[in-house]
Scaffold this motif. Sequence first.
Motif, PDB file in Angstrom:
ATOM      1  N   CYS A 164      -3.478   4.474  -7.934  1.00 33.49           N
ATOM      2  CA  CYS A 164      -3.726   3.495  -6.859  1.00 33.49           C
ATOM      3  C   CYS A 164      -3.535   2.061  -7.348  1.00 33.49           C
ATOM      4  O   CYS A 164      -3.126   1.194  -6.572  1.00 33.49           O
ATOM      5  N   SER A 236       1.191   9.758  -3.407  1.00 33.46           N
ATOM      6  CA  SER A 236       1.420   8.314  -3.420  1.00 33.46           C
ATOM      7  C   SER A 236       2.683   7.984  -4.216  1.00 33.46           C
ATOM      8  O   SER A 236       3.153   8.792  -5.016  1.00 33.46           O
ATOM      9  N   VAL A 276      -4.697  -0.105   0.445  1.00 34.13           N
ATOM     10  CA  VAL A 276      -5.975   0.216  -0.207  1.00 34.13           C
ATOM     11  C   VAL A 276      -7.066  -0.570   0.507  1.00 34.13           C
ATOM     12  O   VAL A 276      -6.954  -1.790   0.674  1.00 34.13           O
ATOM     13  N   PHE A 287     -14.086   3.291  -0.246  1.00 29.20           N
ATOM     14  CA  PHE A 287     -12.721   3.134  -0.755  1.00 29.20           C
ATOM     15  C   PHE A 287     -11.823   4.183  -0.111  1.00 29.20           C
ATOM     16  O   PHE A 287     -12.145   5.368  -0.109  1.00 29.20           O
ATOM     17  N   HIS A 289      -7.404   5.144   0.482  1.00 33.66           N
ATOM     18  CA  HIS A 289      -6.015   4.875   0.123  1.00 33.66           C
ATOM     19  C   HIS A 289      -5.124   5.593   1.136  1.00 33.66           C
ATOM     20  O   HIS A 289      -5.150   6.823   1.227  1.00 33.66           O
TER      21      HIS A 289
END
Length: 346
Positions: A164, A236, A276, A287, A289
């Motif tokens: 990330c 990702s 993010v 949090f 993503h």
Amino acid sequence: KFVTPQLFGRFQSFPKMATSKRKKMSVEEETQNVGDESAVAVPSSSIPPPNISGIKNKMRRTQEFIKLKRQRRKEKKEMQKKRKRETEALGDQAPPKQVPKTIENMRVFDETMVDPKDEEVLHDEAQDEMASYFSRDTRPKVLLTTSDRPRSMTTRFLKELGQCIPNSEIYYRRGLALKKVIPQALAKDFTDIIIINEDRRKPNGMVLCHLPDGPTAHFKISNVKTHDEIKRAQKSTDHHPEVLLNNFNTRLGHTIARMFAALFPHDPQFSGRQAVTFHNQRDFIFFRHHRYLFKNNKRVGLNELGPRFTLKLRSLQKGTFDSKFGEYEWVHKRHEMDTSRRKFFL
């Protein structure tokens, strides 16, 4: 045997009992008639709902509860339709829509709430420890490490966290003290250190230290889910993500938000469509993503990439990590500070 006059007198008393029964029946009929009249007179709205908890049979109690719930849902929909018809009929003269009361909008006033465009706040932020990042004098470079001898869950979480954060490197402690890690990180031009602690083979804490002059924040980690534990999670890419910081409204919240922002590069790569998010709600920092997808000109979809976790601030320390002689700006004292559910610090 002959019947004596005394017994004959007793036999004559029996028909009187029948008359008393008739009188009783007449009284009962009168009370019933009165009850019927009162039942007609009392409106149905004033009758209290049945006490479902008093039903001892579990199956019947469940059925009655389902019926009551269905009835309440029906009444709520009818009320909404009625309100909508009234609003359309009144037009511009309709009363404003009522705002529901929540813990957030009933928040206790905090003196440290600031306006991000205030001159005093801008002056202080121009001279704090993260000012070199926001003036683009430094490029973020993050060191990721764990406590000594991490388990597989912590290792997997650290690798996904490194995916990330661009320009981050993972090092294993191997019994090295944190005070010795900081000089080595400074020698290799790292700007931040993230340490993931664990308990019972799961991540339970995070230390975020900004270099070279601090500050150092200690968080509690909960609800950790890696990529494999999230349904329909996508992979990702190496693109620089956009950073979203929500609801950091106090002086303390501004400092924490600036520490998170200093972890990521200045210019996001919009072609990757990755974001993010650090969302603060009731002092819990969520949090996430994501990758966003444009379905058409009006609709946008989200694909979660992982990991997913929640942070809770425990302390904020001036300077780099020093557990013995460090000066603390803020420490969360649960029994003294958590006196009201409507009081927040971030």
